[in-house]
Design a protein around this motif. Structure first.
Motif, PDB file in Angstrom:
ATOM      1  N   LYS A 141       3.382   6.098  -0.190  1.00  0.00           N
ATOM      2  CA  LYS A 141       3.672   6.799  -0.796  1.00  0.00           C
ATOM      3  C   LYS A 141       2.146   7.438  -2.253  1.00  0.00           C
ATOM      4  O   LYS A 141       2.068   8.336  -2.040  1.00  0.00           O
ATOM      5  N   ASN A 142       1.210   6.992  -1.993  1.00  0.00           N
ATOM      6  CA  ASN A 142      -0.711   7.145  -3.057  1.00  0.00           C
ATOM      7  C   ASN A 142      -1.153   7.576  -2.170  1.00  0.00           C
ATOM      8  O   ASN A 142      -1.953   7.950  -1.970  1.00  0.00           O
TER       9      ASN A 142
ATOM     10  N   THR B   9      14.499   2.001  -2.856  1.00  0.00           N
ATOM     11  CA  THR B   9      13.353   2.748  -2.995  1.00  0.00           C
ATOM     12  C   THR B   9      11.760   2.276  -3.199  1.00  0.00           C
ATOM     13  O   THR B   9      11.142   3.394  -3.265  1.00  0.00           O
ATOM     14  N   ALA B  10      12.024   1.131  -2.917  1.00  0.00           N
ATOM     15  CA  ALA B  10      10.710   0.276  -2.191  1.00  0.00           C
ATOM     16  C   ALA B  10      10.462   0.495  -0.769  1.00  0.00           C
ATOM     17  O   ALA B  10       9.402   1.696  -0.458  1.00  0.00           O
ATOM     18  N   PHE B  11      11.200  -0.440   0.208  1.00  0.00           N
ATOM     19  CA  PHE B  11      10.857  -0.080   1.623  1.00  0.00           C
ATOM     20  C   PHE B  11      12.113   0.448   1.897  1.00  0.00           C
ATOM     21  O   PHE B  11      12.228   0.252   3.173  1.00  0.00           O
TER      22      PHE B  11
ATOM     23  N   THR C 165      -3.365  14.517   3.971  1.00  0.00           N
ATOM     24  CA  THR C 165      -3.605  13.052   4.688  1.00  0.00           C
ATOM     25  C   THR C 165      -3.371  12.542   6.177  1.00  0.00           C
ATOM     26  O   THR C 165      -2.505  12.026   5.352  1.00  0.00           O
ATOM     27  N   HIS C 166      -3.622  11.738   6.870  1.00  0.00           N
ATOM     28  CA  HIS C 166      -2.980  10.842   7.303  1.00  0.00           C
ATOM     29  C   HIS C 166      -2.421   9.806   7.324  1.00  0.00           C
ATOM     30  O   HIS C 166      -3.180   9.085   6.862  1.00  0.00           O
ATOM     31  N   SER C 167      -1.146   9.270   7.502  1.00  0.00           N
ATOM     32  CA  SER C 167      -1.084   8.217   6.975  1.00  0.00           C
ATOM     33  C   SER C 167      -1.356   7.148   7.261  1.00  0.00           C
ATOM     34  O   SER C 167      -1.927   7.310   8.594  1.00  0.00           O
ATOM     35  N   PRO C 168      -1.027   6.063   6.819  1.00  0.00           N
ATOM     36  CA  PRO C 168      -1.971   4.885   7.385  1.00  0.00           C
ATOM     37  C   PRO C 168      -0.408   3.664   8.387  1.00  0.00           C
ATOM     38  O   PRO C 168       0.171   3.989   8.360  1.00  0.00           O
ATOM     39  N   ILE C 169      -0.896   2.263   9.295  1.00  0.00           N
ATOM     40  CA  ILE C 169       0.058   2.068   9.792  1.00  0.00           C
ATOM     41  C   ILE C 169       1.085   0.799   8.854  1.00  0.00           C
ATOM     42  O   ILE C 169       0.480   1.138   7.830  1.00  0.00           O
ATOM     43  N   VAL C 170       1.943   1.593   8.705  1.00  0.00           N
ATOM     44  CA  VAL C 170       2.633   0.533   7.642  1.00  0.00           C
ATOM     45  C   VAL C 170       3.986  -0.394   8.056  1.00  0.00           C
ATOM     46  O   VAL C 170       4.010  -1.379   7.884  1.00  0.00           O
ATOM     47  N   GLY C 171       3.413  -0.713   9.794  1.00  0.00           N
ATOM     48  CA  GLY C 171       3.613  -1.979  10.921  1.00  0.00           C
ATOM     49  C   GLY C 171       3.088  -1.915  12.520  1.00  0.00           C
ATOM     50  O   GLY C 171       2.705  -0.868  12.696  1.00  0.00           O
ATOM     51  N   TYR C 172       4.467  -2.890  12.955  1.00  0.00           N
ATOM     52  CA  TYR C 172       4.355  -2.429  13.647  1.00  0.00           C
ATOM     53  C   TYR C 172       5.320  -2.656  14.900  1.00  0.00           C
ATOM     54  O   TYR C 172       6.502  -3.263  14.143  1.00  0.00           O
ATOM     55  N   ALA C 173       5.583  -2.204  15.334  1.00  0.00           N
ATOM     56  CA  ALA C 173       6.742  -2.445  16.515  1.00  0.00           C
ATOM     57  C   ALA C 173       6.750  -3.679  17.585  1.00  0.00           C
ATOM     58  O   ALA C 173       5.938  -3.699  17.823  1.00  0.00           O
TER      59      ALA C 173
END
Length: 449
Positions: A107-108, A84-86, A113-121
């Motif tokens: 999650k924080n 449940t972390a990633f 609010t618009h979600s942050p970038i979590v990664g890149y394809a």
């Protein structure tokens, strides 16, 4: 590192990937997103994996030897062992990777609010968390959860792929053994499904990082926050990808060529020492650390250092090398003076006195409260014993497709033994998942034969 060490333990990896700084949309043919293996990278360096667990239909069963036409959907097949972390777990070679959603990377952030970038394809376009602007090109509009346009198809047989093309292999009929959702190809995208995202699981929009607009993928979850298909990327990439990234081991070239305005970086062809593995195991009253060298040239010795806080390290032991070797060499050391949490690192000392440090390994002393499952190879019954634990617990047994085949709720007390009859199960691998009301969790793989 996940709820469960399943199907492997986490080991340090050596990745090299490249991403276009100026991504370009594919104008005609879109690259297929691999069903297994890496499809992108989270900001914290964890690889994003594809829609399947690398098992597909052979004509009679699902296995890694399948034809890759009807691919087992990873959320259904492996969801019960993802953390449940990633939304991740380590595979057999210890490569920790995410299949579903990286909860901790967004999650924080408030859902308003618009979600942050979590990664890149691998096509260079960003992957955002699950929330974006209601009006794609208006940053002043409210924020909403991005809904996937994918849904389960209304089919009873598996003869046609989601694209409408007749499959070269017929999959198993839809039934209780292979229900809808067993395979990634059971899903299809349609505008009529009412989603916010296209078939690639993204859209062109403005974001806080790209106020002038960009194409972006979004992580998909349901109203309860649970990851839903296709999680990160659909069956294809939106943009042009660097196909050298799309291999089981990632970048295999010794050169990474950057854009014209940049330069070319060359990996050293020979390093004094290469640690291909550095891991450890707590054995209750002591820790054993292991390391493997893939290349050992001009190394005098290894100094094992330990710390109680991960900052102040003290020498613990010195281990002499086995000489100049280019073949794999294995070492281990047992530390009998351990703490609740002990940090380790290895200094490689060259013959000229030069040193280099490994990454830091953290081992936590096991508490005495534990459950054990035995035998792990059986033809009729398994037993669950408790030590210093008193709790009510659910005991669920899953097959390799993630289908629950046995479920019990029992009281577990110190010194007690709970027996479960598995004689009616077919011969195969199974996962026993025990979850106690006190938060204790255990997963054990068993073999029914």
């Amino acid at each position: 590192m996940g709820k469960y060490f399943n199907p492997g333990y986490c080991y340090a990896q050596n990745y090299a990937f490249r991403f276009p700084r100026n991504p370009v949309a594919a104008s005609t043919t879109h690259t297929t997103s691999p069903m297994g293996g890496q499809i992108g990278l989270l900001l914290n360096g964890i690889p994003i994996y594809g829609l399947s667990n690398a098992n597909s239909w052979t004509g009679s069963t699902n296995s890694p030897m399948g034809l890759g036409i009807w691919n087992m959907e990873v959320g259904k097949a492996e969801g019960f062992v993802l953390d449940t972390a990633f939304g991740a777990h380590p595979q057999q070679q210890g490569a920790y990777h995410s299949h579903t959603t990286p909860y901790r990377l967004y999650k924080n952030v408030a859902t308003t609010t618009h979600s942050p970038i979590v990664g890149y394809a691998f096509d260079g376009y960003p992957v955002y968390g699950p929330y974006g602007y209601i009006v794609a090109t208006n940053a002043s509009s409210a924020v909403t959860r991005m809904k996937s346009g994918y849904a389960l198809r209304n089919i009873t047989t598996r003869a046609v792929l989601p694209s409408g093309v007749t499959a070269t292999q017929t999959g198993p009929a839809v039934n209780t053994t292979y229900p809808l959702g067993t395979y990634a190809e059971d899903y299809a995208w349609s505008a009529s499904n009412g989603g916010d995202l296209d078939q690639y699981n993204g859209r062109y929009c403005v974001t806080p990082e790209y106020p002038s607009g960009t194409y972006a993928y979004f992580v998909t979850i349901d109203a309860a926050g649970k990851a839903v298909f296709p999680y990160y990327i659909g069956f294809q990439y939106y943009g042009i990808t660097d196909t050298k990234n799309i291999t089981a081991a990632g970048q295999t070239s010794t050169d990474i060529t950057f854009p014209v305005s940049g330069t070319t970086c060359k990996y050293p062809t020979t390093l004094p020492v290469q640690l291909s593995n550095f891991y450890g195991k707590n054995n209750g009253s002591n820790n054993t650390i292991y390391w493997t060298t893939a290349n050992e040239v001009n190394i005098k010795q290894y100094v094992i250092e330990a710390s109680t806080d991960g900052i102040d390290f003290k020498p613990l032991a010195v281990v002499d090398t086995k000489g100049n070797r280019t073949s794999e060499q294995q070492y281990y050391y047992t530390d009998k003076n351990i703490f609740t949490k002990t940090y380790y690192r290895i200094l490689s000392v060259e013959k000229d006195g030069t040193t280099s440090s490994s990454n830091i390994l953290v081992l936590t002393r096991k508490v005495e409260n534990k459950l054990s499952v035995y035998p792990t190879i059986t033809n009729n019954t398994i037993h669950i014993t408790a030590s210093n634990i008193n709790t009510s617990a659910s005991i669920n047994i899953y097959n390799t497709m993630g289908i629950k085949v046995i479920s019990k709720y029992v009281a577990i007390n110190n010194g007690s033994t709970t027996s479960i009859d598995v004689s009616l199960l077919s011969n195969n691998f199974y996962f026993v998942v025990i979850e106690g009301e006190n938060g204790y969790k255990l997963v054990e793989r068993i073999v029914k034969q």
